[in-house]
Design a protein around this motif. Structure first.
Motif, PDB file in Angstrom:
ATOM      1  N   ASN A 229       0.825  -1.208   0.000  1.00  5.73           N
ATOM      2  CA  ASN A 229       0.000   0.000   0.000  1.00  5.73           C
ATOM      3  C   ASN A 229       0.858   1.257   0.000  1.00  5.73           C
ATOM      4  O   ASN A 229       0.484   2.280   0.584  1.00  5.73           O
ATOM      5  CB  ASN A 229      -0.935   0.008   1.208  1.00  5.73           C
ATOM      6  N   ASP A 230       2.011   1.157  -0.669  1.00  3.35           N
ATOM      7  CA  ASP A 230       2.852   2.331  -0.877  1.00  3.35           C
ATOM      8  C   ASP A 230       3.475   2.221  -2.257  1.00  3.35           C
ATOM      9  O   ASP A 230       3.124   1.338  -3.039  1.00  3.35           O
ATOM     10  CB  ASP A 230       3.900   2.503   0.230  1.00  3.35           C
ATOM     11  N   MET A 231       4.378   3.111  -2.579  1.00  9.47           N
ATOM     12  CA  MET A 231       5.066   3.062  -3.871  1.00  9.47           C
ATOM     13  C   MET A 231       6.563   3.077  -3.634  1.00  9.47           C
ATOM     14  O   MET A 231       7.042   3.499  -2.571  1.00  9.47           O
ATOM     15  CB  MET A 231       4.647   4.250  -4.750  1.00  9.47           C
ATOM     16  N   ARG A 232       7.292   2.617  -4.613  1.00 11.60           N
ATOM     17  CA  ARG A 232       8.747   2.652  -4.555  1.00 11.60           C
ATOM     18  C   ARG A 232       9.195   3.921  -5.264  1.00 11.60           C
ATOM     19  O   ARG A 232       8.949   4.094  -6.464  1.00 11.60           O
ATOM     20  CB  ARG A 232       9.335   1.418  -5.243  1.00 11.60           C
ATOM     21  N   LEU A 233       9.811   4.809  -4.514  1.00 18.75           N
ATOM     22  CA  LEU A 233      10.315   6.042  -5.091  1.00 18.75           C
ATOM     23  C   LEU A 233      11.739   5.832  -5.588  1.00 18.75           C
ATOM     24  O   LEU A 233      12.568   5.249  -4.884  1.00 18.75           O
ATOM     25  CB  LEU A 233      10.297   7.171  -4.063  1.00 18.75           C
ATOM     26  N   VAL A 305      -0.735   7.403  -2.550  1.00 18.06           N
ATOM     27  CA  VAL A 305      -1.245   6.053  -2.782  1.00 18.06           C
ATOM     28  C   VAL A 305      -2.603   5.924  -2.096  1.00 18.06           C
ATOM     29  O   VAL A 305      -2.757   6.288  -0.933  1.00 18.06           O
ATOM     30  CB  VAL A 305      -0.271   4.979  -2.261  1.00 18.06           C
ATOM     31  N   VAL A 306      -3.582   5.414  -2.842  1.00 19.43           N
ATOM     32  CA  VAL A 306      -4.941   5.211  -2.329  1.00 19.43           C
ATOM     33  C   VAL A 306      -5.152   3.706  -2.134  1.00 19.43           C
ATOM     34  O   VAL A 306      -5.241   2.959  -3.110  1.00 19.43           O
ATOM     35  CB  VAL A 306      -5.986   5.767  -3.310  1.00 19.43           C
ATOM     36  N   PRO A 307      -5.202   3.230  -0.880  1.00 19.26           N
ATOM     37  CA  PRO A 307      -5.348   1.783  -0.646  1.00 19.26           C
ATOM     38  C   PRO A 307      -6.706   1.255  -1.111  1.00 19.26           C
ATOM     39  O   PRO A 307      -7.690   1.995  -1.196  1.00 19.26           O
ATOM     40  CB  PRO A 307      -5.213   1.657   0.879  1.00 19.26           C
TER      41      PRO A 307
END
Length: 317
Positions: A229-233, A305-307
């Protein structure tokens, strides 16, 4: 799956063969007891409106018959709904299809959707200044980018590939990449599991949601996953073009090189803004923002991020 709509662009390359493939899939779905129809959508606006109409007509599944751009457009309507997205990979890159392990054969991909388990995933969301100078927002499924890659999408608008051919398109992109001024901007974020604000001055930032892009790129952002529930920056603090090439080569060769000036972090939110100009009378060069290969606008931009935002139909893992 009881009722489905198959959205496609009738003007895409190889349209006659594509039509035969889609009719074959349509017949297979109907034989499986699914009420299904083909819907043509030539533009992004057409695709969004067609998706809304299909949902209003009671479709529980929308098939994106194309690549990541087609998926991106349909996801804008399906976000935060119970209607499922299925994929028939008929685009150029098909990054999401690669990550989900979908077959490239569209009939096999349709069978995978029929037999797959609905999977609820998060979506990325970009808020930025659109190309008309107004606030705008878009969801993204695969990746969002600020800086170098978005500048290329600005210079090479969507019709260029069809008019120029892929070889000429990539040659033009290569030339533009070498002439881009590597303008720096500020990225402010908090890493997942932390509450400490961080700040970086970068020439490029990617927010990546998938692990495997397929093709030569493969793992662009190690640690990215649709299951999170996140992104890889991916932060490029450097203006070195060699560092960029080294980072892409690392993925191409499946190596775990550490590239000086390129850092990674997990986060649910990053705010990108222009550097304050040293001379208040000078305006900064425009820095562009893209998502899933679609040019969205310019800075300032917030990527979040929208879970639990989208249902995907894909093979079980």
């Amino acid at each position: 799956m009881r009722k489905a709509a198959l959205l496609y662009n009738p003007d895409s390359g190889g349209s006659r063969k594509r039509q035969r493939e889609l009719e074959s899939v349509l017949a297979a779905l109907r034989n499986a007891g699914v009420e299904a129809d083909l819907i043509a959508a030539e533009t992004r606006r057409d695709g969004g409106e067609a998706t809304r109409q299909a949902v209003a007509a009671g479709c529980d599944t929308i098939f994106a018959c194309g690549g990541d751009g087609t998926i991106h457009n349909i996801a804008q309507v399906l976000a935060n709904s119970s209607v499922a997205l299925a994929i028939l990979p008929m685009g150029t890159a098909n990054a999401l299809a690669h990550d989900l392990g979908l077959p490239r054969n569209v009939n096999l991909a349709a069978q995978a959707a029929l037999q797959g388990t609905p999977r609820r995933v998060a979506l990325g969301r970009v808020e930025c200044v659109d190309l008309k100078g107004k606030p705008g927002s878009r969801y993204f499924v695969v990746t969002a980018g600020v800086g170098v890659d978005a500048h290329l999408f600005y210079k090479l608008h969507s019709g260029a590939k069809q008019r120029m051919g892929m070889a000429a398109y990539y040659a033009k992109a290569w030339n533009l990449w070498f002439t881009y001024p590597m303008t720096r901007f500020v990225a402010e974020y908090v890493e997942s599991g932390s509450d400490v604000p961080k700040r970086a001055e970068v020439t490029e930032l990617l927010g990546v949601r998938i692990r495997n892009f397929g093709g030569v790129v493969q793992e662009l952002a190690p640690g990215a996953s649709l299951d999170r529930n996140d992104m890889r920056l991916v932060f490029s603090r450097t203006a070195s073009r060699l560092a960029y090439l080294a980072y892409v080569t690392r993925g191409l060769l499946r190596l775990r090189w550490t590239i000086p000036g390129v850092d990674l972090a997990h986060s649910t939110r990053v705010l990108c803004r222009y550097n304050a100009p040293s001379d208040i009378t000078s305006a900064p060069s425009k820095i562009y923002v893209e998502a899933d290969g679609e040019l969205l606008g310019t800075l300032p931009a917030e990527i979040t991020v929208v879970p639990n935002a989208l249902t995907l139909l894909a093979p079980d893992r």
